[in-house]
Structures are given as C-alpha cells and as structure tokens.
Design a protein around this motif. Sequence first.
Motif, PDB file in Angstrom:
ATOM      1  N   SER A  29      69.506 -21.831  35.725  1.00 16.02           N
ATOM      2  CA  SER A  29      68.312 -21.329  34.596  1.00 16.02           C
ATOM      3  C   SER A  29      66.890 -19.860  35.502  1.00 16.02           C
ATOM      4  CB  SER A  29      67.038 -22.794  34.878  1.00 16.02           C
ATOM      5  OG  SER A  29      66.034 -22.100  34.013  1.00 16.02           O
ATOM      6  N   THR A  79      66.809 -16.379  34.162  1.00 14.98           N
ATOM      7  CA  THR A  79      65.071 -16.112  34.074  1.00 14.98           C
ATOM      8  C   THR A  79      64.676 -14.338  34.819  1.00 14.98           C
ATOM      9  OG1 THR A  79      64.304 -17.877  34.084  1.00 14.98           O
ATOM     10  CG2 THR A  79      63.065 -16.603  35.319  1.00 14.98           C
ATOM     11  N   VAL A 102      64.431 -24.829  31.099  1.00 17.85           N
ATOM     12  CA  VAL A 102      65.306 -24.966  31.879  1.00 17.85           C
ATOM     13  C   VAL A 102      66.837 -24.886  31.125  1.00 17.85           C
ATOM     14  CG1 VAL A 102      66.649 -26.289  33.685  1.00 17.85           C
ATOM     15  CG2 VAL A 102      64.274 -25.420  33.483  1.00 17.85           C
ATOM     16  N   TRP A 103      66.973 -25.598  30.010  1.00 14.51           N
ATOM     17  CA  TRP A 103      68.614 -25.781  29.342  1.00 14.51           C
ATOM     18  C   TRP A 103      68.216 -25.000  28.549  1.00 14.51           C
ATOM     19  CZ3 TRP A 103      71.804 -28.755  31.332  1.00 14.51           C
ATOM     20  CH2 TRP A 103      71.730 -29.881  31.930  1.00 14.51           C
ATOM     21  N   ASP A 137      67.652 -21.704  28.925  1.00 13.66           N
ATOM     22  CA  ASP A 137      68.162 -20.577  29.664  1.00 13.66           C
ATOM     23  C   ASP A 137      69.796 -21.265  30.776  1.00 13.66           C
ATOM     24  OD1 ASP A 137      65.896 -19.983  30.327  1.00 13.66           O
ATOM     25  OD2 ASP A 137      65.283 -20.812  32.259  1.00 13.66           O
ATOM     26  N   ARG A 144      61.172 -23.607  39.152  1.00 13.76           N
ATOM     27  CA  ARG A 144      62.031 -24.472  38.622  1.00 13.76           C
ATOM     28  C   ARG A 144      62.445 -25.447  40.180  1.00 13.76           C
ATOM     29  NH1 ARG A 144      61.499 -20.607  35.309  1.00 13.76           N
ATOM     30  NH2 ARG A 144      62.425 -21.006  33.214  1.00 13.76           N
ATOM     31  N   SER A 191      63.953 -17.048  26.602  1.00 17.22           N
ATOM     32  CA  SER A 191      63.999 -17.991  27.776  1.00 17.22           C
ATOM     33  C   SER A 191      62.761 -17.326  28.982  1.00 17.22           C
ATOM     34  CB  SER A 191      65.172 -18.163  28.185  1.00 17.22           C
ATOM     35  OG  SER A 191      66.190 -17.052  28.901  1.00 17.22           O
ATOM     36  N   SER A 194      59.655 -18.970  29.907  1.00 15.86           N
ATOM     37  CA  SER A 194      59.335 -18.843  31.589  1.00 15.86           C
ATOM     38  C   SER A 194      58.305 -19.039  32.129  1.00 15.86           C
ATOM     39  CB  SER A 194      60.817 -18.604  32.533  1.00 15.86           C
ATOM     40  OG  SER A 194      61.916 -18.884  31.627  1.00 15.86           O
TER      41      SER A 194
END
Length: 512
Positions: free
Chosen positions: A49, A53, A180-181, A183, A264, A346, A350
């Motif tokens: 992730s 990002t 996150v998932w 990403d 994160r 994504s 974020s």
Amino acid sequence: MWTTFDFFVLFAYLLASVLLGLWAGRRQQSATDYFLGNRSLPWGAVCLSVVATETSTLTVIGIPAVAYGGNLSFWKLTLGYVLGRVLVSVLLLPRYYERALTTAYGYLGMRFGEGMRTAASLVFLGTRLLADGVRLFATAIPIKVIADQLGLATSYLEIILVVAGVTVLYTLIGGLRAVVWLDVMQLFVYLGGALATLIVLGLNAPDQWWSMAAQAGKTQLLVPGAEFSPLRWLTEPYVFVTAVIGGAVFSMASHGTDHLMVQRLLACRTLRDSQKALIGSGILVMGQFALFLLVGLLLWVHYGGASPQELGLSRTDEVFPHFIIEGLPPGISGLLLASILAAAMSTLSSSLNALASSTLFDLYERWRGRTMTEQQSLRVSRWLTLGWALVFVGFASLFESTQNPVVELGLSIASFTYGGLLGAFLLGRWNPKVSQRQAIVAFVASVGLMALIVLGVWLRPDGQVVLAWRPDPVRIAAEGLRSLAWPWYTLVGALLTLGLGSFPLLRHSFKH
C-alpha cells in the motif's frame, strides 16, 4: 486504436475496484477503526500500500516522461529513499509505537504541546492539498489524451470531477482498510500493465536499441561533468551526491513525518511489522523506478527521439498515454488505462483518509473540547472526507498550465514543507531543552524561509548568488540562472528548523 473492448475492460475494472473497496471496508465501528484499520493490518499489505500510494499516477506517466526527455539518472534517488526509510524505522517509528499514537503529529503534541501539534497538522494539510492536487491532475492527462483522439470535447476539470466522485464513494464507506487492500490490487495491475508495455515495446524495438539509446546519452546513470562539481551538486537534482543525500532526507520526511504514510505504518500490528513494511517498500520502489524508466527509454526508441510537439502532444507526460492508445493491443490498452486511473484513485483515497484523520484527531477533537461517541466520531470522519474531496477538486485544477513533468512538480511541492516538519521532529528527538514557543517559531520561520529560497534564490554558472523573485524565462536563459535542486529543499529546511530552534539555547549558553 481504442476499441469497444477497451471501454468494457475500463468500466469493468473501475466497477470491481469500487465493489472491492466497499467490501473490504464494511462494518466500520469507530474513527480509530475507520482511520487505522483497528491496528490489525498485515505488514505485507501495508508495504504494498505504501508503494502504491507514493508511486501511483506520477510514476506511471511521469517517470517514463523523465527518461524520455532525459536519461536514467533519476533512478539514483531510490538509493537515498532506502537509506532514509532505514533511518525512520530506527529513529521515529519506535517513538510512535511507544505512545500508541493515532497521527504522526501526536508526538509533537506530547513533546512540545498542542500548539506545535496544531501547527504541524495545518502545514501537513496544506502540503497534501498541493502535492496530491498534482497527482489528481496527472490522472486527467491520459484520459484527456484518449478523449481528444476519439473526438470527445472534454476538459481537465470535468475529468477530475468524475475521478474524484468515484473515489470518494468507497473512501467514505470503507476507510483505511478498504484503501489498503485496494492499493494492493492496483499495485499488481499497474505493474502488470507496465511489464506488458515493456514486452510490446521490446518485441518491436530494433536489436541494437540499447546501443542507440546509449549513443544518445539516454542510458547514463551518472551526470557527465557534474559528479565532481560542487556547484552542480547544488543545482542538478540527479547528481549522485544530491540524489542519494537529498533523497534520503526527503524519504525521512515523507515516510517519517507525513501522516499520509505514517498512518499506514501505525495500522500494523507491531513495531517490527511496521519496520518491515517501511524498509520493504523502499526496495520495491527501486524496482518500480527501474521498470518505468526502461518504459520511457523504449518509448524514446519507438518514436525515434521525436519531441512531444512532433507527435502532436503538448508535454512529455502525454507520451506514454499516447502509446497506450495507439501502440498496445485491444484489451491491454483498456486494462493499463484502468490501472492508471485506479492507482490514482487509491492515492486520492489515501490522501482523503489521511487529511480527514489529521483534521479529526489533531484539530477537531481538541477544539471541540469534549469526547464524542464512536458513532459520532465515525459520522464526523465521513463528513470530513467528503469536504476534503471537494477542496481537492479545486486545487487539482490549478496545475493545468504547468509544463514541467508532473512527477518532478509533485516532489518539489512536498519539499517546501517537508524540511520544517522533519526538523521539528528531530528537534524534539535530540534537544530536550527546546520549548514549544521556540519550536513553533523555528518551524514557521523555516517554512517561510524555504519559500523565499525556492522562489527567490538563484545561482549563476560562476557560482554567484542572485536574489530575484521568480525572474522571467528570458532573464533565466540570458544569465544562465539555476535554482537550488529540489532534493536539497528538505535538508535545508530541516537544518533551518534545527538551527533556529537551538539558537536561543546556544545564545544563552554563550552568555553564561
């Protein structure tokens, strides 16, 4: 050419992204769950992730543009990126986990006071708006290239509105867990798209393509005539010394003080998991940068070194999107564009999640003065996410007139304030006698001075310093003016904060 099948792939992929995001983020119960995934995310997912990002759209279209218009020297930055992440894992992450913080700026609040925490959070909000406004604008570039080739009259603003609208849909509901998932999925898809592009370009390239590029100076990792010139260290961003040292300090700031990344890392189960995710992300970024630089190099070979204008384009950032439309087989074009869009989504999600998180924990809860229930905090979190999405659209539309590669623009903007943030953290870490007032003055003064340095300080080829507030291009060309290379911005800003914050103590020591 773009086909109906490509449209189908694009639509199906975007729909799947939204559905996966909504599924992954279901059953949010509180703001902590919404913003930190209940501190239970696996380190491997967090590692991927972080990579997705920070590299997203700027990497996919911007780094090939750097290689297309220059050479491979950009890659040396990744050496510094790995070094900087190692330092963060040793110096800063243990402090965050000792105190079970919800944001990076909570540390400054504990060390100096809530005033310093507020100042740092406000600067973070402004920096993310500008830096990720560039990222959102970059998302619109490949879409507009396609729309223009299909004869569709579409503006950058209209594209930005659509992308932001789709993104905010799953971010509002899913929170950090969904981000996150999603990403993780986007990372594999856009890397797969880049590898497919590399294969297509390689199969169609002449046998001696590397020699052709080398003869034109495109394969150079070292900058000719600059590696042993201290003056050029100051003005050229990809000289070895500048790239490694500047890249390391930049990475310390971006991954140790920027809540977009720290959020994160705080969502991992343990400190050790967080450290593995951070250092692993640096190693993966080295491979990604190499991959996309090779794509840019092969694009240069494919188009015979033609300028963007000769290809009917306005900027180097449009070269790769142009090839996606006219050079890739049906289906792969749609998938690659979908991955560019999804990676950008994504990154935007974020940023929205991090901005809302910092606003809630660092500002709103303290200013409100009383504790909220879990349901109240979750509701406020979602309203803050929606509000920041609207602001993002406005900021992204400001960058349409720039001609610099968007990846360099994004990194330069972040560097304005990263030095002040990093300096404040190091000041609190290494100098226990600094008060909150001294820290705030040093921090704010450092950010202001960096704006003056970046926009008003220039160097002539003979080393003479020239003070000129944003001189016109004619004067820059006539006098050979060069600005300070952007990788140094963070180091200079950090040193200014450390020096200004420690100066009153040094003066007091001399008097006694």
